[in-house]
Write an enzyme that holds these catalytic residues in place. Structure first.
Site, mmCIF file in Angstrom:
data_model
loop_
_atom_site.group_PDB
_atom_site.id
_atom_site.type_symbol
_atom_site.label_atom_id
_atom_site.label_comp_id
_atom_site.label_asym_id
_atom_site.label_seq_id
_atom_site.Cartn_x
_atom_site.Cartn_y
_atom_site.Cartn_z
ATOM 1 N N ASN B 78 -4.124 -1.626 -3.476
ATOM 2 C CA ASN B 78 -3.034 -2.487 -3.942
ATOM 3 C C ASN B 78 -1.683 -2.140 -3.321
ATOM 4 O OD1 ASN B 78 -4.972 -1.867 -6.589
ATOM 5 N ND2 ASN B 78 -4.616 -4.045 -6.113
ATOM 6 N N ILE B 86 3.895 -3.147 -2.789
ATOM 7 C CA ILE B 86 3.034 -2.869 -3.934
ATOM 8 C C ILE B 86 2.637 -4.174 -4.610
ATOM 9 C CG2 ILE B 86 2.869 -1.661 -6.149
ATOM 10 C CD1 ILE B 86 5.380 -0.028 -5.141
ATOM 11 N N CYS B 87 1.338 -4.305 -4.926
ATOM 12 C CA CYS B 87 0.891 -5.478 -5.669
ATOM 13 C C CYS B 87 0.718 -5.080 -7.128
ATOM 14 C CB CYS B 87 -0.424 -5.998 -5.098
ATOM 15 S SG CYS B 87 -1.044 -7.427 -5.983
ATOM 16 N N LEU B 88 1.717 -5.398 -7.943
ATOM 17 C CA LEU B 88 1.668 -5.015 -9.355
ATOM 18 C C LEU B 88 2.373 -6.112 -10.155
ATOM 19 C CD1 LEU B 88 0.870 -2.727 -11.320
ATOM 20 C CD2 LEU B 88 3.122 -1.750 -10.956
#
Lengths: 278, 193
Positions: B78, B86-88
């Site tokens: 991620n 960042i994939c959040l």
């Protein structure tokens, strides 16, 4: 057109002239215009508060006070009149009265629009006044305590000396007991000074968004309390949900949290340092 | 931006750095550019590493999420192995003003512990995670050793090699840091500087 209507129209025009002059910082000209408007229609509170604002800019506080009092007579709910009257009274060092007027202005301002810049400005002035008062009072208190502590210590030592000259022997034990007494005295005075030492504001008196002490707390159906103005901003900019529980939330569901408001007031009365604004 | 809140956040976060291991520092004089530090979670390939995260606060903060990306290179489904993006969800549409920089960094730390390959940022890493898990673990661990450990042999040796090429040590160190520990990238920077 009736003469009364004509006068009203003329006065409105004079107010506009005054506002124009004010915006160019030509306060003398603005005062003249508002004065003429007042002469034509003395019962319009805005003419008085606008003129008071000019006097405020020129630091003519007695005149600010006069105009604001007149405006309040005409309109009890004028936020600006109560606000500037409060400032004028603080200038005259009529502290309690001044604070009362600012608090009145704050309540009225919140009723009208909890997010307005006026509300923020009034709060800042109020907090500053309260903080200065605390600073003044706490310095006095600390000085008194210091003096009293010195006197008590001297008296205790004197007594210990007199006692020891009467008794013989057990020197070590007596010295230990004497030292303990002095230490206990020190603790008592430290305890007495505690409230005036700035520490942390308890979390339960702070909004989870502003991280600052509550001013106008509201509770949501989820049971979480927030600062009203910041929650309204959240609705506008982020979405209609409770920021912590994420449950749907509509502005009409907000209820003032009076218990927390009281707790904040009690805390601030005791710990004036918490009025300090970063 | 609510400056008073950011001040309080920094104070609060750095007060219990001993417990959380999470630290936030100023990047410049303004409060808009910060650097967060999180320790790699125990029992993961990131254990023992210290990860730096670049934080940019916009005017809308806290009503807009902070912009966060990894400065330290990291191998994770991620997180982009190239850009550090960042994939959040909480850094995007799931942000709430009740979250703070510290809680966001804690969430990133939790993401290191629990990758979500179904919603990848770096497709290559995600594929590896799903299909060749042991290789993923060793790569992630190698990257942690190589880039996330200041005291590790890696850095000292890289500094020494670059210094031996004739670059001043302080420049070498800052170039290496800017390159996230990537020796070749640092060399490139040093040559073009």
């Amino acid at each position: 057109m009736s003469p009364a209507m004509e006068a009203a129209e003329q006065a409105e025009q004079l107010k506009l002239d005054g506002n124009m002059a004010f915006s160019k910082s030509r306060f003398g000209a603005a005062i003249d215009a508002y004065t003429e408007a007042i002469a034509l229609c003395p019962n319009v509170p805005i003419y008085w508060t606008n003129r008071a604002l000019c006097y405020r800019k020129r630091n003519e506080w007695t005149k600010v006070e006069e105009d604001c009092r007149k405006a309040i007579q005409l309109d009890h709910h004028s936020v600006k009149a109560h606000y500037m009257l409060g400032l004028a009274l603080l200038q005259k060092e009529e502290f309690a009265e001044g604070v009362r007027e600012l608090e009145k202005a704050l309540d009225l301002g919140r009723d009208a629009n909890p997010k307005s810049y006026m509300v923020e400005e009034i709060w800042q002035e109020l907090a500053r006044a309260k903080y200065l008062e605390w600073e003044h009072e706490s310095t006095k208190r600390s000085w008194e305590l210091q003096k009293l502590k010195g006197t008590c210590e001297a008296a205790l030592k004197e007594k210990q000396f007199l006692d020891s000259s009467e008794k013989e022997g057990f020197v070590d034990e007596t010295m230990k007991a004497n030292a303990d007494q002095l230490e206990a005295l020190d603790r008592v005075f430290q305890k007495a000074a505690e409230d005036d030492i700035p520490t942390e504001i308890p979390d339960y008196l702070c909004c989870k968004i502003t991280l600052d002490i509550f001013r106008d707390p509201v509770i949501t159906p989820s049971g979480v309390t927030y600062e009203r103005a910041v929650l309204l901003e959240h609705f506008q900019k982020v979405g209609k949900f409770d920021p912590i529980t994420r449950e749907y939330l509509h502005p009409s569901q907000l209820v003032p949290n009076l218990a927390i408001k009281e707790a904040v007031r009690a805390f601030l009365d005791k710990h004036g340092w918490a009025y300090k604004i970063d | 931006m609510d400056l008073s809140r950011v001040h309080k956040e920094l104070r609060e976060c750095n007060k219990d750095v001993e417990v959380s291991g999470i630290h936030i520092a100023l990047k410049s004089d303004s409060l808009t550019h910060l650097v967060g530090t999180i320790p790699g979670p125990l029992g993961t390939p990131y254990e023992g590493g210290t990860f730096k995260i670049d934080i940019i606060l916009t005017d809308g903060y806290p009503f807009e999420p902070p912009k966060m990306k990894f400065v330290t290179k990291v191998w994770h489904p991620n997180i982009s192995s190239q850009s550090g993006a960042i994939c959040l969800d909480i850094l995007k549409d799931q942000w709430s003003p009740a979250l703070t920089l510290k809680t966001a960094l804690l969430s990133i730390q939790a993401l290191l512990s629990a990758p979500e390959p179904g919603d990848p940022q770096d497709a290559v890493v995600a594929q590896q995670y799903l299909k060749e898990y042991p290789t993923f673990v060793s790569t992630a661990r190698y990257w942690t050793e190589a880039f996330a450990k200041e005291s590790s042999l890696g850095v000292a040796e890289k500094v020494q090699r670059l210094v031996e090429m004739g670059f001043p040590e302080d420049l070498v160190r800052s170039a290496l840091e800017a390159a996230g520990g990537d020796e070749n990238l640092a060399l490139e920077k040093l040559c073009t500087a």
